[in-house]
Scaffold this active site. Structure first.
Site, PDB file in Angstrom:
ATOM      1  N   ASP A  78       0.821  -1.216   0.000  1.00 37.59           N
ATOM      2  CA  ASP A  78       0.000   0.000   0.000  1.00 37.59           C
ATOM      3  C   ASP A  78       0.851   1.260   0.000  1.00 37.59           C
ATOM      4  O   ASP A  78       1.858   1.348   0.690  1.00 37.59           O
ATOM      5  CB  ASP A  78      -0.923   0.034   1.212  1.00 37.59           C
ATOM      6  N   ASP A 129      -8.183   5.042   6.144  1.00 40.62           N
ATOM      7  CA  ASP A 129      -6.910   5.437   5.531  1.00 40.62           C
ATOM      8  C   ASP A 129      -6.276   6.563   6.348  1.00 40.62           C
ATOM      9  O   ASP A 129      -5.757   7.546   5.798  1.00 40.62           O
ATOM     10  CB  ASP A 129      -7.091   5.851   4.071  1.00 40.62           C
ATOM     11  N   GLY A 132      -2.653  12.713   2.068  1.00 41.79           N
ATOM     12  CA  GLY A 132      -3.222  12.045   3.235  1.00 41.79           C
ATOM     13  C   GLY A 132      -3.822  12.975   4.259  1.00 41.79           C
ATOM     14  O   GLY A 132      -3.409  14.128   4.406  1.00 41.79           O
TER      15      GLY A 132
END
Length: 428
Positions: free
Chosen positions: A151, A304, A323
């Site tokens: 990932d 996430d 992010g």
């Protein structure tokens, strides 16, 4: 310590919210019923609040080792507990990567010493996540790897991905994928759409994700492997996954709270706190994600959680890392913007955050069943608060939701029968 939670509500096995008490003894759920009495248990009157299974998040970034300036196992898991999460699955994009015995043993030792919630680490598919040499899956599974993923980067070599899927299938393990075709990324920092055009920014096209998913689905079919797609974000991806499920291919998928709540039209300016990967897509993509969640194409919601420092995010939208943080805002955001608005039911939200991820990966979690570990979250559905990043327990304050008013806040989280986090005076 034994606890008797009185006057709560929970979702029963029929999927209905009903009144209940809940008794915790010796770290396990001893009884779930109305009008429970018990000696030698501290009585906690939850006064009508929701007693939910501890939330399960299969996609988180704890940053340790190597990125402790962003987050640590201690701060990340405390933030998870505050958000109601009792089981989280940590991605391997740390330094070093958990790609061998030494690195995985070190990571598991850190988890054992520091974690406030249950942490299940992923093992990397390739050494250093470099895409060229496969890791020893058997050893990583022996040491407690939850599943296998690189990932953060998509595995670009199809022969490598097929070999990984075949090996994972033999071990009855899942391959989990961040899906991007590198030749299509275009050095993008946002979605290729109206926002990128307006601000003169390089955009990441939707097909960058969906074409990679399509390739992997066919590889998973050939390998007879459970293939799980991370953070689905496009209409095309939903269509491809839906078709694969109809064909009987072993594919599952997740979507994030931010992709369910926002689209590119909601980005007010070139604000790096709205920069995530995959990026916020268009209105049609957003609608497809909701539809996919409701019709079973998308199986679960995962945060996430991706903390970064303020200095990193201050570099501007092109240079700042991708992010946002997710633990401490997930449930209230989803409850306020999906349940309260009638998009999904409370029962569905609970399932997407508990039993669906647990069942998908064979975890003994996600349900309030007698005899199971007492992983429990108490949630005040009436409480309204404004999201304030300065109060986050995570080191990362990077959120696009600052100032949003939300209802449905966790007030107590119990892990293995012990209180991992409690909002001050919440249950008095």
């Amino acid at each position: 310590m034994n606890y008797l939670f009185k006057n709560g509500r929970y979702m029963n096995e029929e999927g209905k919210i009903v009144a209940t008490d809940l008794l915790v003894q010796d770290g396990k759920i001893a009884k779930v019923a109305e009008n429970i009495t018990a000696d030698n248990a501290e009585v906690i009157d939850v006064n009508g609040k929701l007693i939910a299974p501890g939330l399960v998040d299969v996609h988180v970034h704890l940053r340790e080792p190597g990125g402790e300036h962003k987050e640590t196992i201690e701060t990340g898991t405390l933030a998870a507990a505050k958000g109601g999460f009792t089981t989280i699955c940590a991605m391997p994009n740390t330094r070093p990567v958990p790609d061998c015995r030494e690195h995985m043993e070190d990571l598991q030792k850190r988890i054992e010493e520091k974690a406030h919630v249950n942490v299940l680490p992923y093992g990397a598919i390739t050494v250093r996540q470099a895409g060229s040499e496969m890791t020893d899956f058997e050893t990583l599974k022996e040491l407690g790897a939850f599943a296998f993923t690189d990932d953060g980067v998509g595995v670009q070599d199809a022969s490598m991905m097929l070999a990984a899927m075949k090996r994972a299938a033999k071990l009855d393990m899942a391959v989990v994928a961040h899906c991007e075709e590198n030749t299509l990324i275009n050095k993008g920092c946002v979605h290729e759409g109206k926002f990128s055009e307006k601000h003169g920014l390089n955009g990441i096209p939707s097909v960058c994700e969906s074409v990679h998913i399509a390739r992997d689905i066919l590889l998973a079919e050939a390998a007879d492997c459970h293939y799980h797609v991370c953070h689905v974000s496009t209409k095309g991806s939903v269509r491809v996954i839906r078709d694969a499920k109809r064909a009987g291919i072993k594919v599952t998928a997740e979507v994030t709270p931010h992709h369910l709540v926002l689209c590119e039209d909601d980005i007010p300016s070139a604000d790096p706190n709205f920069k995530m990967n995959p990026p916020l897509r268009g209105k049609e993509d957003h609608a497809a994600l909701i539809e996919g969640l409701l019709d079973g194409t998308i199986d679960m919601i995962a945060t996430d959680h991706a903390p970064h420092t303020a200095e990193e995010k201050a570099q501007g939208i092109e240079r700042a890392p991708f992010g946002i943080t997710g633990f401490e805002t997930a449930f209230p955001l989803l409850y306020t913007n999906l349940v309260k608005k009638g998009v999904i039911t409370l029962e569905q939200l609970i399932q997407f955050l508990t039993e669906k991820p647990a069942d998908t990966f064979g975890l003994e979690a996600g349900r309030l069943k007698e005899g199971r570990a007492a992983d429990i979250t108490i949630i005040d559905l009436e409480q309204e608060e404004e999201i304030d990043p300065t109060t986050f327990l995570s080191k990362g304050k990077n959120t696009p939701f600052a100032g949003w008013k939300c209802q449905g806040w966790p007030v107590m989280t119990i892990v293995g029968g012990k209180i991992a986090w409690q909002k001050e005076s919440a249950l008095v």
